[in-house]
Scaffold this motif. Structure first.
Motif, PDB file in Angstrom:
ATOM      1  N   PHE A 125      -5.384  -4.686   8.696  1.00 19.20           N
ATOM      2  CA  PHE A 125      -5.478  -4.105   7.274  1.00 19.20           C
ATOM      3  C   PHE A 125      -6.497  -4.655   6.387  1.00 19.20           C
ATOM      4  O   PHE A 125      -7.123  -3.735   5.575  1.00 19.20           O
ATOM      5  N   MET A 126      -6.824  -5.701   6.443  1.00 18.90           N
ATOM      6  CA  MET A 126      -7.612  -6.352   5.485  1.00 18.90           C
ATOM      7  C   MET A 126      -9.297  -6.106   5.881  1.00 18.90           C
ATOM      8  O   MET A 126     -10.301  -5.982   4.730  1.00 18.90           O
ATOM      9  N   VAL A 130     -10.165  -2.854   4.562  1.00 16.88           N
ATOM     10  CA  VAL A 130     -10.185  -2.948   3.177  1.00 16.88           C
ATOM     11  C   VAL A 130     -11.691  -3.601   2.300  1.00 16.88           C
ATOM     12  O   VAL A 130     -12.411  -3.031   1.725  1.00 16.88           O
ATOM     13  N   ALA A 175      -6.006   1.460  -5.103  1.00 19.56           N
ATOM     14  CA  ALA A 175      -6.909   0.433  -4.661  1.00 19.56           C
ATOM     15  C   ALA A 175      -7.693  -0.168  -5.819  1.00 19.56           C
ATOM     16  O   ALA A 175      -8.367   1.014  -6.628  1.00 19.56           O
ATOM     17  N   PRO A 176      -8.178  -1.456  -5.817  1.00 17.67           N
ATOM     18  CA  PRO A 176      -7.525  -2.442  -4.956  1.00 17.67           C
ATOM     19  C   PRO A 176      -6.424  -3.135  -5.767  1.00 17.67           C
ATOM     20  O   PRO A 176      -6.462  -3.393  -6.961  1.00 17.67           O
ATOM     21  N   GLN A 227      -0.313  -5.728  -3.296  1.00 20.54           N
ATOM     22  CA  GLN A 227       0.236  -4.918  -2.202  1.00 20.54           C
ATOM     23  C   GLN A 227      -0.615  -4.897  -0.919  1.00 20.54           C
ATOM     24  O   GLN A 227      -0.171  -4.476   0.252  1.00 20.54           O
ATOM     25  N   TYR A 228      -1.506  -5.413  -0.893  1.00 16.62           N
ATOM     26  CA  TYR A 228      -2.302  -5.865   0.293  1.00 16.62           C
ATOM     27  C   TYR A 228      -1.690  -7.094   1.055  1.00 16.62           C
ATOM     28  O   TYR A 228      -1.501  -7.126   2.367  1.00 16.62           O
ATOM     29  N   LEU A 241       1.239  -5.403   3.183  1.00 15.05           N
ATOM     30  CA  LEU A 241       0.649  -4.921   4.300  1.00 15.05           C
ATOM     31  C   LEU A 241       0.483  -6.071   5.327  1.00 15.05           C
ATOM     32  O   LEU A 241       1.109  -6.096   6.441  1.00 15.05           O
TER      33      LEU A 241
END
Length: 365
Positions: A94-95, A98, A115-116, A120-121, A124
């Motif tokens: 996920f990262m 991003v 985002a960002p 919330q990241y 994930l």
């Protein structure tokens, strides 16, 4: 490595086949549009195959009991390493996209996010998948293997976990860190969504351990063990089916959070599939396909991380859930080839590292 007398080919075929299956399933789930996933016979069938983790977990339980790594310390260490690997995998999945601004807009819209948003990241990264389940389970089943010597007591524990899982759902101590472990165990949906909570899914591992213990008591006689498997499977189906049929909403309303009837019925069906694979394995026990599946079984954890990472990164190129079934069928062999290619690269790196270590040891001696 387990001695040859302890190995069961059917388990290697199932675990190896799960690697092939998860590439197919995950490619469809990430890239297939609504029509590809739900309105085509092939897509529906592939999604049905996604309900196969139970057979892998039962295999995991059997091999756990017969592994040469029998100490509690080993189980705890492996469990902790798997949890770290699971968090690392989520970070990679996920990262990294991003950081490189490689995330499709409709993927973010799926969560209703803009985002960002750092928190919330974090959500994930903490998502709970089957790798987290395996890590958490190893922290528990090591104690079971050490302190419960009666196979029927292990089976009883599996049924007890299934019976109480839904009633324990949502336990929350509201303590950072501890709450995440509770989330992985009892699925309270905060701070992360968990697809495979330990309760009830560890029941399948315990059922596998029951058969693993039986296998040991039978002096590793595979033929005798698999005479027992369908009998137990049919008994479980007879126990679980009435509960699922008459009280489906509670017992089988949510595949990821089944009630006791669902666990017992699903385990029974899974045991019959395991028995069927065993029968086939006696007829097809050599050949290129068997070698490939054995290779996948040996490298199951790394190939799981590799395929999920590659498929997740590919959203930036191929979009998210926007491909037709035909396009998905073209992407599947692509990600299959990439997964095997990266695994071979990992093998080369590991082999060179081992050669260097052996050389340094020889020089020091």
């Amino acid at each position: 490595m387990e001695s040859q007398s302890k190995r069961i080919l059917a388990l290697d075929l199932i675990k190896g086949g799960s690697v092939i299956g998860m590439v197919i399933i995950h490619t469809l789930l990430i890239y297939g549009d609504v029509e590809a996933q739900s309105e085509s016979i092939l897509g529906t069938f592939i999604r049905f195959l996604g309900r196969g983790p139970a057979i892998f977990l039962i295999c995991m339980g059997i091999t756990f009991m017969t592994s040469r790594h029998q100490s509690l310390k080993s189980s705890l260490q492996r469990g902790a390493l798997l949890l770290l690997a699971a968090l690392m995998m989520n970070f990679i999945k996920f990262m990294i996209p991003v950081f490189f601004d490689f995330v499709p807009d409709n993927y973010m819209q799926k969560f209703g996010w803009e985002a960002p948003l750092a928190l919330q990241y974090v959500y994930l990264v903490q998502l709970g998948d089957i790798l987290q389940l395996a890590g958490m389970s190893l922290l528990i089943v090591g104690f079971v293997r050490k302190y419960i010597q009666n196979k029927w007591a292990i089976l009883g524990l599996a049924l007890l976990v299934a019976a109480v899982a839904l009633e324990l759902k949502g336990i929350n101590w509201d303590v950072v860190g501890i709450n995440y472990l509770l989330d992985l165990t009892f699925n309270n949906d905060y701070p992360a969504y968990v697809y495979f909570p330990v309760f009830p899914w560890i029941s399948f591992i315990l059922i596998g351990m029951f058969f693993g213990k039986w296998y040991i008591e039978l002096d590793f006689n595979e033929h005798l063990l698999f005479k027992k498997v369908p009998l137990v499977g049919l008994a479980m189906i007879a126990m679980g089916f009435p509960l699922v049929y008459f009280y489906k909403e509670y017992h089988f309303g949510d595949f990821y959070q089944m009630g006791p009837g669902g666990v017992i019925y699903f385990a029974g069906c899974t045991l019959l599939i395991l028995w069927s694979v065993h029968i086939v394995s006696f007829k097809v026990n050599t050949g290129r396909l068997v070698d490939i599946l054995a290779y996948c079984s040996k490298n199951l954890t790394t190939m799981y991380i590799i395929q999920w990472s590659l498929i997740s990164w590919g959203k930036g190129l191929f979009g998210f859930r926007s491909s037709s079934l035909g396009e998905v069928l073209l992407l599947i062999p692509l990600f299959m080839a990439l997964t095997f290619g990266v695994q071979k690269l990992v093998d080369i790196i590991k082999s060179n590292g081992q050669k260097k270590k052996n050389t340094e040891t020889a020089i020091a001696a």
